[in-house]
Design an enzyme around this catalytic site. Structure first.
Site, mmCIF file in Angstrom:
data_model
loop_
_atom_site.group_PDB
_atom_site.id
_atom_site.type_symbol
_atom_site.label_atom_id
_atom_site.label_comp_id
_atom_site.label_asym_id
_atom_site.label_seq_id
_atom_site.Cartn_x
_atom_site.Cartn_y
_atom_site.Cartn_z
ATOM 1 N N LYS A 1 0.837 -1.204 0.000
ATOM 2 C CA LYS A 1 0.000 0.000 0.000
ATOM 3 C C LYS A 1 0.876 1.260 0.000
ATOM 4 O O LYS A 1 1.888 1.306 0.693
ATOM 5 C CB LYS A 1 -0.880 0.006 1.248
ATOM 6 N N THR B 1 -6.887 10.260 8.114
ATOM 7 C CA THR B 1 -6.583 9.004 7.420
ATOM 8 C C THR B 1 -6.510 7.811 8.374
ATOM 9 O O THR B 1 -6.051 6.744 7.996
ATOM 10 C CB THR B 1 -5.215 9.124 6.712
ATOM 11 N N GLY C 1 -7.112 4.569 10.092
ATOM 12 C CA GLY C 1 -7.900 3.370 9.774
ATOM 13 C C GLY C 1 -7.959 2.987 8.306
ATOM 14 O O GLY C 1 -8.679 2.054 7.945
ATOM 15 N N THR C 2 -7.179 3.658 7.456
ATOM 16 C CA THR C 2 -7.230 3.312 6.013
ATOM 17 C C THR C 2 -6.816 1.863 5.766
ATOM 18 O O THR C 2 -7.456 1.148 4.994
ATOM 19 C CB THR C 2 -6.296 4.202 5.150
ATOM 20 N N GLY C 3 -5.728 1.441 6.436
ATOM 21 C CA GLY C 3 -5.196 0.085 6.198
ATOM 22 C C GLY C 3 -6.171 -0.984 6.683
ATOM 23 O O GLY C 3 -6.420 -1.978 5.989
ATOM 24 N N CYS C 4 -6.729 -0.771 7.883
ATOM 25 C CA CYS C 4 -7.698 -1.737 8.433
ATOM 26 C C CYS C 4 -8.912 -1.809 7.517
ATOM 27 O O CYS C 4 -9.422 -2.897 7.203
ATOM 28 C CB CYS C 4 -8.151 -1.312 9.829
HETATM 29 N N1 LIG Z 1 -4.128 10.280 0.616
HETATM 30 C C1 LIG Z 1 -4.533 9.184 0.003
HETATM 31 N N2 LIG Z 1 -5.217 9.249 -1.176
HETATM 32 C C2 LIG Z 1 -5.667 8.155 -1.793
HETATM 33 N N3 LIG Z 1 -5.473 6.910 -1.327
HETATM 34 C C3 LIG Z 1 -4.786 6.766 -0.177
HETATM 35 C C4 LIG Z 1 -4.281 7.893 0.555
HETATM 36 N N4 LIG Z 1 -3.670 7.430 1.690
HETATM 37 C C5 LIG Z 1 -3.801 6.099 1.670
HETATM 38 N N5 LIG Z 1 -4.448 5.703 0.550
HETATM 39 C C6 LIG Z 1 -4.814 4.332 0.196
HETATM 40 O O1 LIG Z 1 -5.372 3.737 1.361
HETATM 41 C C7 LIG Z 1 -5.048 2.362 1.419
HETATM 42 C C8 LIG Z 1 -4.350 2.071 2.742
HETATM 43 O O2 LIG Z 1 -2.988 2.439 2.601
HETATM 44 P P1 LIG Z 1 -2.029 2.934 3.758
HETATM 45 O O3 LIG Z 1 -0.658 2.871 3.221
HETATM 46 O O4 LIG Z 1 -2.527 4.242 4.282
HETATM 47 O O5 LIG Z 1 -2.266 1.804 4.837
HETATM 48 P P2 LIG Z 1 -1.851 1.796 6.341
HETATM 49 O O6 LIG Z 1 -0.645 2.632 6.580
HETATM 50 O O7 LIG Z 1 -1.804 0.378 6.760
HETATM 51 O O8 LIG Z 1 -3.097 2.499 6.992
HETATM 52 P P3 LIG Z 1 -3.386 2.756 8.545
HETATM 53 O O9 LIG Z 1 -2.146 2.284 9.259
HETATM 54 O O10 LIG Z 1 -3.655 4.213 8.658
HETATM 55 O O11 LIG Z 1 -4.596 1.974 8.890
HETATM 56 C C9 LIG Z 1 -4.201 2.087 0.186
HETATM 57 O O12 LIG Z 1 -5.020 1.593 -0.850
HETATM 58 C C10 LIG Z 1 -3.632 3.467 -0.176
HETATM 59 O O13 LIG Z 1 -3.305 3.585 -1.537
HETATM 60 C C1 LIG Z 2 -6.335 -1.639 17.279
HETATM 61 C C2 LIG Z 2 -5.608 -1.007 16.153
HETATM 62 N N1 LIG Z 2 -5.366 -1.712 15.029
HETATM 63 C C3 LIG Z 2 -4.728 -1.146 13.983
HETATM 64 C C4 LIG Z 2 -4.304 0.157 14.048
HETATM 65 C C5 LIG Z 2 -3.570 0.764 12.877
HETATM 66 O O1 LIG Z 2 -4.293 1.813 12.306
HETATM 67 P P1 LIG Z 2 -3.665 3.268 12.090
HETATM 68 O O2 LIG Z 2 -2.324 3.075 11.436
HETATM 69 O O3 LIG Z 2 -4.639 3.998 11.248
HETATM 70 O O4 LIG Z 2 -3.465 3.912 13.452
HETATM 71 C C6 LIG Z 2 -4.567 0.877 15.240
HETATM 72 N N2 LIG Z 2 -4.194 2.151 15.402
HETATM 73 N N3 LIG Z 2 -5.220 0.270 16.279
#
Ligand SMILES: Nc1ncnc2c1ncn2[C@@H]1O[C@H](COP(=O)(O)OP(=O)(O)OP(=O)(O)O)[C@@H](O)[C@H]1O
Ligand SMILES: Cc1ncc(COP(=O)(O)O)c(N)n1
Length: 267
Positions: free
Chosen positions: A176, A209, A211-214
């Site tokens: 990602k 942003t 929670g995007t990854g979850c």
């Molecule tokens: N500013 C943005 N615009 C468009 N897409 C984005 C943006 N930021 C993240 N994404 C998308 O969101 C999804 C999650 O990616 P990201 O790299 O943010 O995950 P993450 O770091 O595990 O997230 P988090 O830790 O915040 O839950 C991917 O599909 C990424 O391309």
């Molecule tokens: C319980 C839990 N699981 C996953 C994340 C990662 O999400 P983020 O990178 O957006 O803080 C988090 N902050 N808390």
């Protein structure tokens, strides 16, 4: 009539409701997928950061999984925050024992606010016990660097890392780009063992942003539970996250969460 679109999330609780189990269950619900959950840790967390983490006893984690799978037919599973080696081993064993397939592993390592969500010593176990069982593994930039031992700055670096992580045994890898610079922020790399596919969306300009990854890994899991092919599941999940970022919520004093209400808000 029986209902069969059912998914399981094995992850941590985020008291602020932006990430973890709370994000996963909302995402499942907005895909019309019934969500079940096994909680691995409780975090005291809000938009400003993670104040405390308490792990759940691994017997209770196993008992949650066992209670679910001995009664309910699970179509797809995701893992999120697993915190330490003991939990990773317990969860990996359960996945093997119950032959849980369609597994999405989100190798959560740090929070958006910079707090460690995994013991450094547990990463080896993630690589050897859990990732080899994954259908799809979804590291962000930071996690991909740790898993591949590469520094990642460019799209080419993302592709190289995807190939290295693929060799850990997951069937598909999605790196990602949220942690990349500027125009690579909405760019993810998919690798199926032969070809790399670059998935691009516009970069959404928002500071909210959390929670995007979850949300992405939960949306992939929901789509798998709906019977979609892995690549389609990922593409549609990415669209879901793009919308969730467009409709992210300005709540709290820090980094707000992505919003799940867009299907209801759109005209
Ligand atoms: N500013 C943005 N615009 C468009 N897409 C984005 C943006 N930021 C993240 N994404 C998308 O969101 C999804 C999650 O990616 P990201 O790299 O943010 O995950 P993450 O770091 O595990 O997230 P988090 O830790 O915040 O839950 C991917 O599909 C990424 O391309
Ligand atoms: C319980 C839990 N699981 C996953 C994340 C990662 O999400 P983020 O990178 O957006 O803080 C988090 N902050 N808390």
């Amino acid at each position: 009539m029986g209902f069969s679109n059912i998914a399981l999330t094995i992850a941590g609780s985020d008291s602020g409701g932006g990430a973890g189990i709370q994000a996963d269950l909302k995402t499942f619900a907005f895909h019309c997928v019934h969500g079940t959950s096994a909680i691995t840790c409780i975090t005291a967390q809000n938009t400003l950061g993670v104040n405390q983490v308490k792990k759940i006893n691994s017997d209770l984690i196993k008992a949650q999984i066992e209670a679910i799978v001995t009664d309910i037919n699970i179509k797809a599973v995701k893992t999120g925050m697993l915190f330490d080696e003991e939990i990773i081993i317990a969860v990996s064993q359960q996945i093997k024992q119950w032959k849980l397939s369609q597994l999405v592993v989100d190798p959560v390592m740090v929070s958006r606010t910079g707090v460690k969500l995994i013991d450094e010593g547990a990463i080896a176990s993630l690589k050897t016990n859990l990732i080899p069982q994954a259908l799809i593994v979804t590291p962000n930039r930071y996690e991909a660097q740790i898993l591949s031992n590469l520094s990642i700055f460019s799209l080419e670096d993302m592709k190289k890392a995807a190939q290295i992580i693929y060799n850990l045994g997951a069937k598909f890898v999605l790196i990602k780009g949220g942690g990349m610079k500027d125009n690579l922020q909405g760019v993810d790399v998919w690798f199926d063992g032969k070809n790399c596919e670059v998935l691009t969306t516009e970069t959404i300009k928002t500071k909210h942003t959390h929670g995007t990854g979850c949300t992405l890994s939960a949306a992939i899991t929901a789509n798998l539970a709906l019977g979609k092919d892995p690549f389609i599941a990922v593409k549609q999940a990415k669209d879901y996250v793009t919308n969730a970022l467009k409709y992210s919520l300005e709540i709290g004093k820090g980094t707000g969460p992505v919003g799940h209400f867009f299907p209801l808000l759109k005209p």
